[in-house]
Design an enzyme around this catalytic site. Structure first.
Site, PDB file in Angstrom:
ATOM      1  N   SER A  96       5.582   8.989   1.785  1.00 61.67           N
ATOM      2  CA  SER A  96       6.560   9.242   3.209  1.00 61.67           C
ATOM      3  C   SER A  96       6.674   7.199   2.686  1.00 61.67           C
ATOM      4  O   SER A  96       7.603   6.959   3.327  1.00 61.67           O
ATOM      5  CB  SER A  96       4.999   8.533   3.731  1.00 61.67           C
ATOM      6  OG  SER A  96       4.130   7.577   3.042  1.00 61.67           O
TER       7      SER A  96
ATOM      8  N   SER B 157       1.479   8.161  -1.012  1.00 63.85           N
ATOM      9  CA  SER B 157       2.218   7.519  -0.916  1.00 63.85           C
ATOM     10  C   SER B 157       3.093   7.010  -1.224  1.00 63.85           C
ATOM     11  O   SER B 157       4.349   5.692  -0.966  1.00 63.85           O
ATOM     12  CB  SER B 157       2.388   6.894   0.625  1.00 63.85           C
ATOM     13  OG  SER B 157       2.478   8.175   1.733  1.00 63.85           O
TER      14      SER B 157
ATOM     15  N   LYS C 202       6.156  -1.907   4.568  1.00 64.30           N
ATOM     16  CA  LYS C 202       6.046  -0.884   5.060  1.00 64.30           C
ATOM     17  C   LYS C 202       6.219  -1.048   7.132  1.00 64.30           C
ATOM     18  O   LYS C 202       4.700  -1.532   7.052  1.00 64.30           O
ATOM     19  CB  LYS C 202       5.477   0.127   4.782  1.00 64.30           C
ATOM     20  CG  LYS C 202       5.986   1.301   4.283  1.00 64.30           C
ATOM     21  CD  LYS C 202       4.386   2.817   4.136  1.00 64.30           C
ATOM     22  CE  LYS C 202       4.554   4.129   4.179  1.00 64.30           C
ATOM     23  NZ  LYS C 202       3.741   4.953   3.711  1.00 64.30           N
TER      24      LYS C 202
END
Lengths: 91, 510
Positions: free
Chosen positions: B160, B184, B85
């Protein structure tokens, strides 16, 4: 709202203020419900783990070189961060 | 035996790929190449990646192959590629956190988890898309455009960490790193039919994560199977002296728990407050079926009540913005990141430049939350907002304590709905925030949680997720429940849920 944006160091346009202000009003109204159960006898929690005072031995360990630390800088002058003037004219 | 095709390699689990690498059925260079080809074929449509490092990944793969041939003692996951990420610092690779403010920033150091991943010899395929600074539940708040859900490209992949979840779901990576501040990792897992784990707060180092809310953030695995999550969890977990909130104890035996896959005698608590009104019928139906399967496997299902969970969302949207407004103050246009001079003011001061830079660099959601946090922390309002939210946090932790005296794990649907359409909730922040209603309590209390697929909702044919939560430092229980349910469901479906995902454009059929 304009005052808060200034405190947060974000220069908002009038159009953005018109767009964001009503949204923030709705959010603030919604989150205010926390006060319904926040009685005086409830202690606050700032952190999920009960850890305090984490120490390490006072020994030198390698860190970033000056070149590495400066590698992402918007502006560099003589191996230093170069920044806009800090003080206003009246200061 | 027939050699493995690229499609075989990209659809097998990470643990199966690790076994194939050890057996010599495929090399890491071949496997990494297969994944890079897959990314080239489908990522135009999915947009899970912000940056792909083909050269770096192939170099690591070649090095692992060379060491393996030389008989070196390698980590079990050595040679299995992975995606990271974009909120995690990677030395030499751009790290933007989905923000224009950090466009092109290349960190001079690795996050601890990345250092561990590199040391274990996992090729890093690239950096995955996300909501700006991890603020969002749909990945639409990325400055670089949204990620599309592989199950329906017109829909959101969750957020997210929508990029990490979509990359794994679209077979663009077997493993990915996510971060979970309010859901997330878990909510995108539910939305994309994949597995995601938020470890106990402090169980995985936060050093090198671009901080959103420091008392809530936690990195964890994003995978296609429960065992793969355990393997990655074990690799990245454990004490780190560079993170003062890191737990100084060994990682719970998560891999053993995933292998054990047994819930006989386990008490499973259904949280009454998470699952009623507002939860889509198909999501609830799959959840109820999962419970029945676990009961059939010998678990005892009990109902528990967590009466303060209804205040969790409100507390979270005070604590998170407060911490975020403080953390994001570091983006001041001085040492790294964007610097914008206000127009027509060549003699601008540092403060003028900061105002202009943050105006240009932050997107709407970041601005909303920073201003909200500034408000909640401002003098005269602090006690009513931030102070009260901290008290609610105590009440929620007490609810968990009480519930865990009646149950070994707590369960709920991970998210109240399946994936919604891109754009649907973009300008309705409160509706967007409701996506995390079932995942947020775990972050406030610091307890670990897993989401795994529970099936497809009847009304729209999209994936739904099953969430389990355990007491702090008992992450192993998540894997026992998760691996048990995963096996029972796969048995019922005749294979993993992702087998039923639609074929993506550009997909090369083997």
């Amino acid at each position: 709202m304009a005052h808060l944006a200034r405190l947060a160091r974000i220069d908002l346009s009038d159009a953005e203020l018109d767009h964001l202000a009503p949204q923030l009003a709705v959010i603030v109204e919604s989150v205010a419900k926390v006060s319904e159960v926040a009685d005086d006898d409830v202690p606050p929690t700032s952190h999920p783990l009960p850890v305090t005072n984490v120490f390490r031995d006072d020994i030198v360990v390698p860190g970033l070189t000056a070149e590495e630390a400066l590698s992402g800088a918007p502006d560099v002058d003589r191996r230093r961060f170069s920044v806009p003037r800090i003080l206003g004219e009246e200061q | 035996m027939t050699p493995l095709s690229p499609a075989d390699v990209t659809t097998m689990s990470a643990s199966a790929l690790a076994d194939a690498l050890v057996a010599g059925d495929v090399s890491s260079a071949e496997a990494t190449g297969a994944y890079l080809d897959r990314i080239a074929a489908v990522d135009g449509a999915v947009h899970a990646f912000l940056h792909v490092d083909a050269d770096g990944a192939l170099a690591t793969a070649a090095e692992v192959d060379r060491r393996r041939a030389a008989g070196a003692d390698l980590h079990p996951l050595a040679g299995v590629p992975l995606a990271v990420k974009d909120v995690v610092a990677t030395q030499g690779l751009p790290t933007t956190a989905g923000s224009r403010l950090l466009q092109g920033w290349v960190p001079p150091y690795d996050a601890t988890i990345v250092a561990r991943i590199r040391a274990a010899g996992l090729p890093v395929l690239g950096k995955t898309n996300m909501d700006e600074f991890a603020m969002g539940s749909s990945t639409e708040h990325s400055a670089y455009g949204p990620t599309h859900n592989p199950w329906d490209l017109d829909r959101i992949p969750g957020g997210s960490g929508g990029g990490s979840a979509a990359a794994v779901a679209a077979f663009e990576a077997p493993l990915a790193i996510g971060t979970d501040t309010g859901g997330s990792i878990r909510q995108p897992a539910a939305i994309t039919g994949t597995v995601g784990v938020k470890p106990t707060y402090g169980g995985v180092s936060r050093y090198g994560l671009i901080a959103l809310a420091s008392s809530l953030d936690q990195a964890g695995p994003v995978t296609r199977t429960v065992l793969d999550a355990a393997l990655l969890h074990e690799l990245i977990g454990g004490h780190d002296r560079l993170d003062s909130t890191s737990i100084n104890a060994p990682t719970p035996a998560v891999v053993a728990a995933a292998h054990r896959a047994d819930v006989a005698g386990m008490r499973i608590g259904v949280v009454r407050e998470l699952g009623g009104e507002g939860y889509q019928p198909g999501v609830r139906a799959r959840f109820d079926e999962a419970l029945a399967l676990l009961t059939g496997a010998g678990a005892e299902v009990v109902e528990v009540s967590c009466p303060h969970f209804e205040y969790a969302l409100a507390a979270y949207y005070l604590i998170l913005p407060s911490e975020a407004s403080s953390n994001l103050a570091r983006f001041d246009a001085m040492r790294y990141g964007l610097r914008v001079w206000p127009e027509g003011k060549p003699e601008a001061s540092a403060e003028d430049v900061m105002l202009a830079t943050r105006a240009a660099g932050f997107g709407d959601e970041a601005k909303r939350r920073i201003i909200l946090g500034t408000y909640a922390l401002s003098s005269g309002y602090y006690d009513a907002y931030y102070g009260s939210a901290q008290k609610v946090r105590t009440l929620i932790a007490r609810d968990f304590e009480q519930a865990f005296t009646h149950a070994d794990v707590l369960v709920s649907p991970t998210a109240p709905t399946t994936a919604f359409r891109l754009g649907e909730k973009l300008d309705d922040p409160l509706a967007m925030y409701l996506n995390d209603i079932a995942t947020i309590p775990a972050n406030l209390a610091g307890v670990p949680g897993i989401s795994l697929p529970s099936g497809l909702a009847d009304e729209d044919g999209l994936p739904a997720g099953f969430q389990a939560l355990a007491p702090a430092t008992h992450d192993d229980r998540l894997y026992r429940v998760g691996a048990t349910l995963e096996a029972l469901l796969a048995d019922r479906w005749g294979g993993p849920l992702l087998d039923r995902a639609p074929v993506l454009t550009g997909e090369v059929l083997a």
